[in-house]
Each structure stands twice: as C-alpha cells, then as structure tokens.
Motif scaffolding. Structure first.
Motif, PDB file in Angstrom:
ATOM      1  N   MET A  99     -32.029  39.144 -15.575  1.00  0.00           N
ATOM      2  CA  MET A  99     -31.773  38.705 -16.939  1.00  0.00           C
ATOM      3  C   MET A  99     -30.295  38.366 -17.143  1.00  0.00           C
ATOM      4  O   MET A  99     -29.956  37.432 -17.880  1.00  0.00           O
ATOM      5  N   ASN A 100     -29.399  39.099 -16.498  1.00  0.00           N
ATOM      6  CA  ASN A 100     -27.978  38.768 -16.582  1.00  0.00           C
ATOM      7  C   ASN A 100     -27.691  37.417 -15.951  1.00  0.00           C
ATOM      8  O   ASN A 100     -26.929  36.610 -16.490  1.00  0.00           O
ATOM      9  N   HIS A 101     -28.302  37.142 -14.796  1.00  0.00           N
ATOM     10  CA  HIS A 101     -28.113  35.839 -14.152  1.00  0.00           C
ATOM     11  C   HIS A 101     -28.739  34.717 -14.972  1.00  0.00           C
ATOM     12  O   HIS A 101     -28.231  33.594 -14.982  1.00  0.00           O
ATOM     13  N   PHE A 102     -29.841  35.012 -15.630  1.00  0.00           N
ATOM     14  CA  PHE A 102     -30.488  34.009 -16.484  1.00  0.00           C
ATOM     15  C   PHE A 102     -29.621  33.694 -17.699  1.00  0.00           C
ATOM     16  O   PHE A 102     -29.462  32.531 -18.089  1.00  0.00           O
ATOM     17  N   ALA A 103     -29.019  34.730 -18.284  1.00  0.00           N
ATOM     18  CA  ALA A 103     -28.201  34.543 -19.481  1.00  0.00           C
ATOM     19  C   ALA A 103     -26.866  33.880 -19.163  1.00  0.00           C
ATOM     20  O   ALA A 103     -26.369  33.058 -19.946  1.00  0.00           O
TER      21      ALA A 103
ATOM     22  N   ARG B 186     -24.520  31.131 -12.524  1.00  0.00           N
ATOM     23  CA  ARG B 186     -23.363  30.649 -11.786  1.00  0.00           C
ATOM     24  C   ARG B 186     -23.068  29.201 -12.162  1.00  0.00           C
ATOM     25  O   ARG B 186     -23.995  28.405 -12.370  1.00  0.00           O
ATOM     26  N   PRO B 187     -21.806  28.808 -12.292  1.00  0.00           N
ATOM     27  CA  PRO B 187     -21.466  27.411 -12.584  1.00  0.00           C
ATOM     28  C   PRO B 187     -22.116  26.460 -11.587  1.00  0.00           C
ATOM     29  O   PRO B 187     -22.115  26.711 -10.383  1.00  0.00           O
ATOM     30  N   GLY B 188     -22.676  25.395 -12.108  1.00  0.00           N
ATOM     31  CA  GLY B 188     -23.367  24.435 -11.267  1.00  0.00           C
ATOM     32  C   GLY B 188     -24.871  24.564 -11.306  1.00  0.00           C
ATOM     33  O   GLY B 188     -25.590  23.694 -10.813  1.00  0.00           O
ATOM     34  N   THR B 189     -25.374  25.661 -11.908  1.00  0.00           N
ATOM     35  CA  THR B 189     -26.809  25.837 -12.045  1.00  0.00           C
ATOM     36  C   THR B 189     -27.331  24.925 -13.151  1.00  0.00           C
ATOM     37  O   THR B 189     -26.649  24.685 -14.144  1.00  0.00           O
ATOM     38  N   GLY B 190     -28.537  24.415 -12.996  1.00  0.00           N
ATOM     39  CA  GLY B 190     -29.128  23.549 -14.006  1.00  0.00           C
ATOM     40  C   GLY B 190     -29.222  24.213 -15.361  1.00  0.00           C
ATOM     41  O   GLY B 190     -29.297  25.442 -15.476  1.00  0.00           O
ATOM     42  N   GLU B 191     -29.244  23.406 -16.413  1.00  0.00           N
ATOM     43  CA  GLU B 191     -29.257  23.931 -17.774  1.00  0.00           C
ATOM     44  C   GLU B 191     -30.654  24.348 -18.233  1.00  0.00           C
ATOM     45  O   GLU B 191     -30.800  25.127 -19.171  1.00  0.00           O
ATOM     46  N   GLY B 192     -31.712  23.814 -17.611  1.00  0.00           N
ATOM     47  CA  GLY B 192     -33.064  24.129 -18.039  1.00  0.00           C
ATOM     48  C   GLY B 192     -33.441  25.575 -17.773  1.00  0.00           C
ATOM     49  O   GLY B 192     -32.916  26.217 -16.858  1.00  0.00           O
ATOM     50  N   GLN B 193     -34.377  26.101 -18.565  1.00  0.00           N
ATOM     51  CA  GLN B 193     -34.800  27.485 -18.395  1.00  0.00           C
ATOM     52  C   GLN B 193     -35.451  27.708 -17.038  1.00  0.00           C
ATOM     53  O   GLN B 193     -35.255  28.757 -16.420  1.00  0.00           O
ATOM     54  N   ALA B 194     -36.228  26.737 -16.561  1.00  0.00           N
ATOM     55  CA  ALA B 194     -36.897  26.893 -15.271  1.00  0.00           C
ATOM     56  C   ALA B 194     -35.876  27.013 -14.136  1.00  0.00           C
ATOM     57  O   ALA B 194     -36.009  27.871 -13.248  1.00  0.00           O
TER      58      ALA B 194
ATOM     59  N   PHE C 243     -41.386  32.389 -22.105  1.00  0.00           N
ATOM     60  CA  PHE C 243     -42.683  32.004 -22.658  1.00  0.00           C
ATOM     61  C   PHE C 243     -43.172  32.922 -23.774  1.00  0.00           C
ATOM     62  O   PHE C 243     -44.151  32.603 -24.452  1.00  0.00           O
ATOM     63  N   GLY C 244     -42.523  34.064 -23.945  1.00  0.00           N
ATOM     64  CA  GLY C 244     -42.951  35.012 -24.960  1.00  0.00           C
ATOM     65  C   GLY C 244     -41.977  35.097 -26.122  1.00  0.00           C
ATOM     66  O   GLY C 244     -41.308  34.121 -26.474  1.00  0.00           O
ATOM     67  N   GLU C 245     -41.875  36.290 -26.670  1.00  0.00           N
ATOM     68  CA  GLU C 245     -41.026  36.496 -27.849  1.00  0.00           C
ATOM     69  C   GLU C 245     -39.562  36.695 -27.486  1.00  0.00           C
ATOM     70  O   GLU C 245     -38.695  36.644 -28.361  1.00  0.00           O
ATOM     71  N   GLY C 246     -39.251  36.945 -26.212  1.00  0.00           N
ATOM     72  CA  GLY C 246     -37.853  37.119 -25.794  1.00  0.00           C
ATOM     73  C   GLY C 246     -37.292  38.439 -26.270  1.00  0.00           C
ATOM     74  O   GLY C 246     -37.993  39.445 -26.388  1.00  0.00           O
ATOM     75  N   GLY C 247     -35.999  38.444 -26.539  1.00  0.00           N
ATOM     76  CA  GLY C 247     -35.336  39.646 -27.020  1.00  0.00           C
ATOM     77  C   GLY C 247     -34.478  40.334 -25.986  1.00  0.00           C
ATOM     78  O   GLY C 247     -33.731  41.272 -26.320  1.00  0.00           O
ATOM     79  N   PHE C 248     -34.539  39.900 -24.729  1.00  0.00           N
ATOM     80  CA  PHE C 248     -33.717  40.539 -23.698  1.00  0.00           C
ATOM     81  C   PHE C 248     -32.262  40.067 -23.767  1.00  0.00           C
ATOM     82  O   PHE C 248     -31.351  40.817 -23.428  1.00  0.00           O
ATOM     83  N   VAL C 249     -32.059  38.827 -24.180  1.00  0.00           N
ATOM     84  CA  VAL C 249     -30.710  38.275 -24.308  1.00  0.00           C
ATOM     85  C   VAL C 249     -30.326  38.290 -25.777  1.00  0.00           C
ATOM     86  O   VAL C 249     -31.019  37.700 -26.620  1.00  0.00           O
ATOM     87  N   GLY C 250     -29.247  38.984 -26.092  1.00  0.00           N
ATOM     88  CA  GLY C 250     -28.813  39.106 -27.480  1.00  0.00           C
ATOM     89  C   GLY C 250     -28.206  37.818 -28.007  1.00  0.00           C
ATOM     90  O   GLY C 250     -28.001  36.839 -27.269  1.00  0.00           O
ATOM     91  N   GLU C 251     -27.907  37.808 -29.284  1.00  0.00           N
ATOM     92  CA  GLU C 251     -27.311  36.623 -29.900  1.00  0.00           C
ATOM     93  C   GLU C 251     -25.952  36.293 -29.307  1.00  0.00           C
ATOM     94  O   GLU C 251     -25.527  35.140 -29.309  1.00  0.00           O
ATOM     95  N   ASP C 252     -25.269  37.313 -28.805  1.00  0.00           N
ATOM     96  CA  ASP C 252     -23.960  37.091 -28.172  1.00  0.00           C
ATOM     97  C   ASP C 252     -24.081  36.705 -26.704  1.00  0.00           C
ATOM     98  O   ASP C 252     -23.070  36.558 -26.000  1.00  0.00           O
ATOM     99  N   GLY C 253     -25.321  36.540 -26.222  1.00  0.00           N
ATOM    100  CA  GLY C 253     -25.546  36.167 -24.829  1.00  0.00           C
ATOM    101  C   GLY C 253     -25.509  37.321 -23.860  1.00  0.00           C
ATOM    102  O   GLY C 253     -25.591  37.107 -22.647  1.00  0.00           O
ATOM    103  N   ALA C 254     -25.406  38.548 -24.363  1.00  0.00           N
ATOM    104  CA  ALA C 254     -25.323  39.728 -23.506  1.00  0.00           C
ATOM    105  C   ALA C 254     -26.706  40.339 -23.302  1.00  0.00           C
ATOM    106  O   ALA C 254     -27.613  40.175 -24.115  1.00  0.00           O
ATOM    107  N   VAL C 255     -26.846  41.050 -22.203  1.00  0.00           N
ATOM    108  CA  VAL C 255     -28.085  41.741 -21.859  1.00  0.00           C
ATOM    109  C   VAL C 255     -27.818  43.242 -21.869  1.00  0.00           C
ATOM    110  O   VAL C 255     -26.808  43.702 -21.319  1.00  0.00           O
TER     111      VAL C 255
END
Length: 533
Positions: A93-97, A100-108, A359-371
C-alpha cells in the motif's frame, strides 16, 4: 548500555549525529549495497546449483538434525515471519500510494509495481544474504567441528588470526548488530500489537507507554521460557505453532477475500518479478535524477542494509539448525522455499488490500497520501466477514512471532558470547533475553512518541551493516576456498579409488593367468592348465 544511555539522555544529539552518518552511508554507498546484495544472490545460486551442491554440512553420512517441516518452519519464523505480518499489507500500500518515479500513473500500473517491488525487497535477495552467512558458519561448525561463531567462518582466508583480536572484533560486530535488530523489532512490534488492541476496542490509546512496556515485559517473559527450553523444544514448537496459525489466517483471507483476483495477481506478479528482477536488482534510481535515487535509497538500499544487519542473527541460527543438510538442500531450503511462501503471503494480503483500494471502498490511503503502517493489517481484516475475531488471532500471531524472534536472537547472541558453545548456559540465555527487552523498554520510555529513539537504534543497525558487509565478502571468499579444497580432496580420493580398482583388477588378472597357465611363473617355463610345459 553505553549506547542506550547516550541515545536516551542525549536523544536529540544522538539522533542528529547517527542520521548524519546514515545519510552519508546510504547516500554515498547506495551503489555499493546494490551491487554486493546482487552478488550474494548470484553466489548463493551458483554454489547451490553447481558442483559443490553435494557437500554435506556435517560428517559424511550424518542425517539432518531436524525434519524438513520443522527445519523450514524455524528458519522462516526466525528470518522473516514477523516482517511478513507487519508489512504484508503496509508495504504494497505504501508503494501504491507513493510509487517510484517513472512508474505509470494508472492504478493498474501502480498496483503491479507495488507488488513486484515488494517481491524484490522480500524475495530472493534477503534470503541470499542469510544464506551466505548461514552456509559459511554451518560448514565451519558442522563439517570442520569449530565452535558456533562468525570468526571461524573466515578461518580459510584469515588463518590463525581469527583466534586473536580480529576475531573478537568480528564477533562483537555480530553481537551488537543482532541485539540492535531484535530490540528494535521488539519495540516496533509492540506498537503494532497495541494498534491491534486499539482496533479491537480493548485499549483507548495505542501509544500508551504503560501498555507498551507491559507488552514488552510479557513477550520477554514468554521468550525467556522458550529460550530456556532450547531449540529442540520451545523454539521448535513455537515456530511450528507460528506457521500453523499464519497458514490459517492466510487461508481465511484467501477464501473470504477476492479469491480469483488473488490467484490471478499471484501468477501475474510472480511473472512480473521474474521478468524484471535483473533490472530491479541493479537499479540505483539514477535514471530519474535525485528524486529517483532518493526513493531507492529510502526503500531498497535501506532494506539491503537492514537484511545485512540481521544476517549474523538469522545466518547463525539457520546454520545451527542445518546440521546434516547438503549444500544443495541448504540453498534450496533457505533461498527458494521461503521466497515462494513470501510471494504467496504478499499476494494474498497485499493483493486483497490493493483490490479493496482500487475496486472497493478504499480507505487504506489517507487524504494526505499516507498509509497507516501499524494498523493496515487490521484495516484489511475489518473488511472481511468475521474480521474482528481474526484480528484478535492476528494479534496473538504477532506476539508469537516476536517471541520467536526474541528467543532465537537471544540464543544466537548467547552462543557468540559463550565462545561458540552450541548449547550455552541457561543463565546467560535468560540474561540476553531480558537485555533485549530492557533495551526496547528504555528506548520507548525515553522518546516522546515512542518511535524516535527506536528510529535512532534502527539507523545505527544499518550503520553496523557496513562493516559486516565486508565480513560477508570475506565469507564468500572463505566458502569458495573451502569448497574448492574439499572438491579437490574428493576428486583425489576418487582417483585413488579408481587406481586401486585398476591395480586390483590387474593383480586378479595376473593371478588368474598364473593359475590357468597362460602366464609365466617366473621360472622360465610356461605353465598350462594340465601342468605340461
């Protein structure tokens, strides 16, 4: 104790100075850590697959001390178990939020990157680090009959100097690194346990110092009982119990979560790892400038240093329990089997969290982008049916894994400080178990938030990894020299056996010829079967 007093009484000064040293090491030597850890992977695979694989880590014909199941459970629980529980959800979840620079912007793209990068940090590389130390120590101890100590693994290259001050320095670095690593993990672990208790509603303040101290005391007492009973009983039984409970929680998340998605992502992300592991292994982030380098240093380089700092502890422990294994069995057991189990674990827990976030309700990544690293596991369990009960079992599992790490660490440190005795005195086992708990308590009480001094200690453990990395390079050279000498001795013995067989056959042929008369008996007359000349 001197370091603990310095880190607590002069906390801000200690943090600042150690952070400065760490910045110099990580920032200036990131390329070095990246290169040597990749070298360790190549070396471990080459030794296990190649011609040295049949060498036995014990006397010729000696059977393994522990069964395969117990052996794998103990090395997995000591080397990685608690880390999987702590980071199983949090790291992907930290890597998703914050990828690394250069990673695609899409969620997938971000989701796949998160899993592949996590596989890199927890896969073959850390276990190769452990295998290097474990293999060198196991050969010196079980094959050559030396005491359980780091110094004797370097005897092929250092000779008799390992008996003097140089050997003392090597073992002292190993002791300090092990003590720092276990104490830090114990402190961080009780924070996650406290977060779990808070999730269950059993406590109002997860940061309450009294609760954290009580948890450390309780874990330490159980660890003392385990370490007193020894490897064959307490540590073995507890490791097996850990694996059983962990397997049940894993199956629970797999069955009640998005099962098909988790199976699909496991196969896909394993393929992504295999496809990119070579490039990622040597990636320093330079292609993306300072931002890319900073990301790699904060995550990958930090992990490489962290695994090296834990290598004396885990390496010596798995060496101690690996008597009777061949080099090939050792490498496959230490390198490949735990890696596969690790991938399954992250695919299930990390994959379930990523599915809920995307795909669900989320909630793991906060509004500040932190996990929320401490509470991420319990957040995931809360989304599943019966999650509250399983969260309670997860708290128990965390406690059990920390007890295993504590008692294993105490046992290893005690072997080192008892002159390499594989069965050190009970009183000193108790001493080191309490010492680890006392260090963790002192650091928790000393800091305002309960994490600052632990961060300082963790940073110091990374600094310890720098000199020990040099020791590990020496271990590679010593192992290679020892294996080459043993291989040459084996081939020489085989040649002597072949020559003896040729001579035996020649003598038998001569004797047979003399008996049937087809050869001269040395008297100048040729004998025949009938006795006539």
């Amino acid at each position: 104790m001197g370091f603990v007093l310095y880190a607590t009484v002069f906390r801000e000064s200690a943090q600042e100075q150690i952070a400065t040293v760490q910045a110099e090491i990580v920032g200036g030597l990131g390329w070095y850590y990246t290169a040597i850890v990749s070298l360790f992977v190549i070396f471990a695979l080459w030794v296990g697959i190649g011609r040295y694989g049949d060498i036995r880590l014990g006397k010729t014909g000696q059977p393994p001390e522990f069964g395969m199941g117990s052996w794998l459970a103990m090395l997995f629980a000591a080397g990685m178990g608690i880390g999987l529980v702590f980071w199983g959800v949090a790291e992907p979840m930290n890597h998703f939020a914050a990828p690394r620079p250069g990673t695609g912007e899409g969620q997938a793209e971000r989701a796949e990157f998160a899993m592949v990068q996590t596989f890199l940090h927890w896969g073959v590389h850390p276990w190769a680090v452990y295998a290097i130390v474990g293999l060198a120590v196991a050969y010196a101890v079980h094959r050559k009959g030396h005491p359980v100590s780091i110094r004797w693994a370097l005897e092929p290259v250092l000779g008799q100097r390992v008996k003097g001050w140089l050997g003392d320095v090597i073992d002292t670095v190993a002791v300090v690194g092990t003590l720092f690593g276990v104490a830090t993990s114990l402190g961080l672990g009780v924070m996650q346990i406290s977060a779990g208790l808070n999730f269950q509603g059993w406590t109002d303040d997860p940061g309450d110092k009294g609760l954290l101290v009580a948890l450390i005391v309780g874990i330490t007492l159980v660890a003392v009982i385990s370490v007193v009973t020894g490897i064959g009983k307490g540590i073995k039984w507890l490791s097996n119990a850990n694996m059983g409970v962990a397997a049940l929680i894993l199956l629970f998340v797999l069955i009640t979560g998005p099962t098909l998605y988790l199976l699909d992502t496991f196969v896909q992300d394993t393929g992504g790892y295999l496809q990119n592991v070579l490039a990622l292994s040597f990636d320093t982030g330079a292609a993306h400038g300072d931002e890319g380098s900073a990301w790699v240093q904060a995550w990958t380089v930090f992990y490489w240093g962290w695994w090296i700092s834990w290598a004396p502890f885990v390496g010596i422990f798995i060496a101690r329990i690996s008597r009777g294994r061949t080099v090939r069995e050792f490498v496959c057991g230490v390198l490949l089997v735990p890696t596969l189990l690790t991938f399954v674990w992250f695919a299930v827990f990390g994959g379930a969290a990523l599915h809920e976030e995307t795909f669900g309700e989320g909630g793991f990544v906060g509004e500040d982008g932190a996990v929320g690293t401490d509470s991420a596991l319990f957040q995931l369990l809360d989304t599943l049916p019966g999650g509250a009960f399983v969260a309670g079992v997860a708290v128990l599992l965390i406690v059990m894994f920390f007890v295993t790490s504590s008692d294993s660490g105490s046992y290893v440190v005690d072997m080192l400080t008892s002159g390499g005795n594989p069965n050190p005195p009970v009183w000193s086992r108790v001493f080191w178990a309490f010492a680890e708990g006392a260090v963790a308590i002192a650091l928790l009480v000393a800091s305002g938030t309960g994490t600052a001094s632990l961060d300082t200690l963790q940073t110091a453990a990374i600094i310890i990894a720098l000199p020990f990395s040099v020791v590990m390079l020496g271990m590679c050279a010593a192992t290679l020299k020892s294996f080459h000498q043993e291989r040459q001795a084996y081939l020489a013995a085989k040649r002597r056996e072949a020559q003896d067989r040729i001579i035996d056959r020649a003598v038998a042929a001569v004797e047979e010829g003399l008996e049937n008369g087809s050869l001269s008996d040395g008297s100048g007359h040729e004998r025949t079967g009938s006795g006539k000349r």
